[in-house]
Design an enzyme around this catalytic site. Structure first.
Site, short mmCIF file in Angstrom:
data_model
loop_
_atom_site.label_atom_id
_atom_site.label_comp_id
_atom_site.label_asym_id
_atom_site.label_seq_id
_atom_site.Cartn_x
_atom_site.Cartn_y
_atom_site.Cartn_z
N GLY A 35 -24.25 29.11 -32.39
CA GLY A 35 -25.23 29.75 -31.51
C GLY A 35 -24.95 29.51 -30.04
N HIS A 41 -17.90 34.37 -28.53
CA HIS A 41 -18.45 34.67 -29.85
C HIS A 41 -18.46 36.19 -30.08
CE1 HIS A 41 -20.68 30.78 -28.91
NE2 HIS A 41 -20.11 30.49 -30.07
N GLU A 152 -9.33 31.28 -31.44
CA GLU A 152 -8.19 30.40 -31.11
C GLU A 152 -8.62 29.29 -30.16
OE1 GLU A 152 -5.02 32.85 -29.65
OE2 GLU A 152 -4.49 33.58 -31.66
N LYS A 153 -9.75 29.45 -29.51
CA LYS A 153 -10.28 28.41 -28.62
C LYS A 153 -10.30 27.05 -29.32
CE LYS A 153 -13.10 26.26 -25.69
NZ LYS A 153 -13.96 25.50 -26.50
N LEU A 188 -14.42 30.27 -22.26
CA LEU A 188 -15.87 30.27 -22.47
C LEU A 188 -16.22 29.27 -23.56
CD1 LEU A 188 -16.81 34.07 -22.38
CD2 LEU A 188 -16.75 32.42 -20.52
P1 AMP Z 1 -18.98 27.52 -31.83
O1 AMP Z 1 -20.29 28.22 -31.77
O2 AMP Z 1 -18.59 26.84 -30.55
O3 AMP Z 1 -18.81 26.67 -33.05
O4 AMP Z 1 -17.88 28.67 -31.98
C1 AMP Z 1 -17.98 29.61 -33.01
C2 AMP Z 1 -16.70 30.39 -33.07
O5 AMP Z 1 -16.49 31.05 -31.82
C3 AMP Z 1 -15.46 29.52 -33.33
O6 AMP Z 1 -14.60 30.19 -34.20
C4 AMP Z 1 -14.88 29.38 -31.94
O7 AMP Z 1 -13.48 29.14 -31.94
C5 AMP Z 1 -15.19 30.75 -31.36
N1 AMP Z 1 -15.15 30.68 -29.89
C6 AMP Z 1 -15.81 29.81 -29.10
N2 AMP Z 1 -15.47 30.02 -27.80
C7 AMP Z 1 -14.57 31.03 -27.79
C8 AMP Z 1 -13.83 31.70 -26.77
N3 AMP Z 1 -13.95 31.37 -25.47
N4 AMP Z 1 -12.98 32.69 -27.13
C9 AMP Z 1 -12.83 33.03 -28.45
N5 AMP Z 1 -13.52 32.44 -29.45
C10 AMP Z 1 -14.37 31.45 -29.13
#
Ligand code: AMP
Length: 287
Positions: A35, A41, A152-153, A188
């Protein structure tokens, strides 16, 4: 206005929501998130929307992947706003279970991927990847998705999930989506919200230093010496501590061997006050 997004809280209701899709042989994509959605995202959601008939987004701040001294209690939570964004993006269902639904009393199973998770994040966040792979395995079986979208982050996470899906014969295709960056290159992240204006300026050095060192390694410079120079450059730029800077094989995450002819990846984690930032960039050897 987009229709409100159905928010599902129990595995039973999730199955009921997805059963008609399965009967219709629709392809289902899942986008796991914690979230506090941002454009990173949304890149995952849009890719899923373009490639699948139906899309489930998940919102679960997974306690099992946070260490005892990490930011679980202050992690940003704004489900209502996230649901509006996902409705506009054409997501079909938001799977947002409470912690007790994900981990009922007596829960005792851990999915552990060895090797890939041993170093880097694994070394600095003990137990983190077990929390990730266990919950992601559950998200896959709960949603029965055909494709799953990861950024890929979180590069080491993406590779660990790929390994798990192969090793457990999970019938899901793992799709990696390139990192979305702000102007200036900062990746991000929901955690960028913790940064002061001054820290945000310093944070820009993380991607600059990684891109520069990846370029030098791609041109033949020594990966170990470049990683060490990268660590010093991060400290000089104002980071308070550097957990690691490393150049690794892009698939297995073992130390990069230029002669092997495989692509590499440069990764780093560094701290600004109480905020920990990670980033990574490709290393594509020239010639
Ligand atoms: P999180 O909510 O941080 O667990 O992220 C959920 C998904 O979004 C994960 O697969 C992350 O790698 C992806 N994600 C987070 N930040 C980025 C970004 N800046 N660019 C691409 N994908 C992202």
């Amino acid at each position: 206005m987009a229709d409100p997004l159905p928010i599902v809280r129990t595995v039973k209701d999730l199955r009921a929501a997805t059963l008609p899709w399965r009967r219709a042989e629709a392809t289902v994509g899942v986008v796991p998130t914690m979230g506090a959605l941002h454009d990173g995202h949304l890149a995952l959601v849009r890719t899923a929307r373009a490639e699948c008939d139906r899309v489930v987004a998940t919102l679960f701040v997974n306690p099992a992947q946070f260490g005892p001294d990490e930011d679980l209690s202050r992690y940003p939570r704004r489900e209502a706003e996230d649901a509006k964004i996902l409705a506009r993006e054409g997501v079909d269902v938001l799977w947002a279970p409470p912690v007790e639904e994900m981990y009922p009393p007596g829960f005792a199973t851990v999915v552990h991927v060895s090797g890939i998770t041993d170093r880097l994040e694994g070394e600095h966040r003990p137990g983190h990847f077990d929390g990730v792979t266990t919950v992601v395995a559950k998200l896959f079986t709960q949603t029965q998705a055909d494709r799953a979208y990861f950024g890929e982050k979180d590069y080491q996470q993406l590779q660990a999930v790929r390994r798990m899906a192969v090793d457990l014969d999970l019938p899901v295709e793992i799709v990696g989506v390139p990192t979305v960056r702000e102007q200036g290159g900062l990746a991000l992240s929901s955690r960028n919200e913790y940064l002061s204006a001054e820290q945000r300026e310093i944070a820009l050095a993380l991607n600059r230093i990684l891109f520069a060192l990846a370029d030098r390694v791609a041109g033949g410079a020594d990966p170990v010496a470049e990683a060490e120079a990268g660590r010093e450059a991060l400290l000089a730029a104002g980071f308070d501590a550097v957990d690691y800077v490393a150049v690794v094989d892009a698939e297995t995450l073992v130390p990069f061997e230029p002669a092997a002819g495989h692509p590499g990846r440069a990764l780093a984690a560094a701290r600004l006050g109480g905020t920990r930032l990670i980033d990574n960039v490709p290393v594509a050897p020239r010639g």
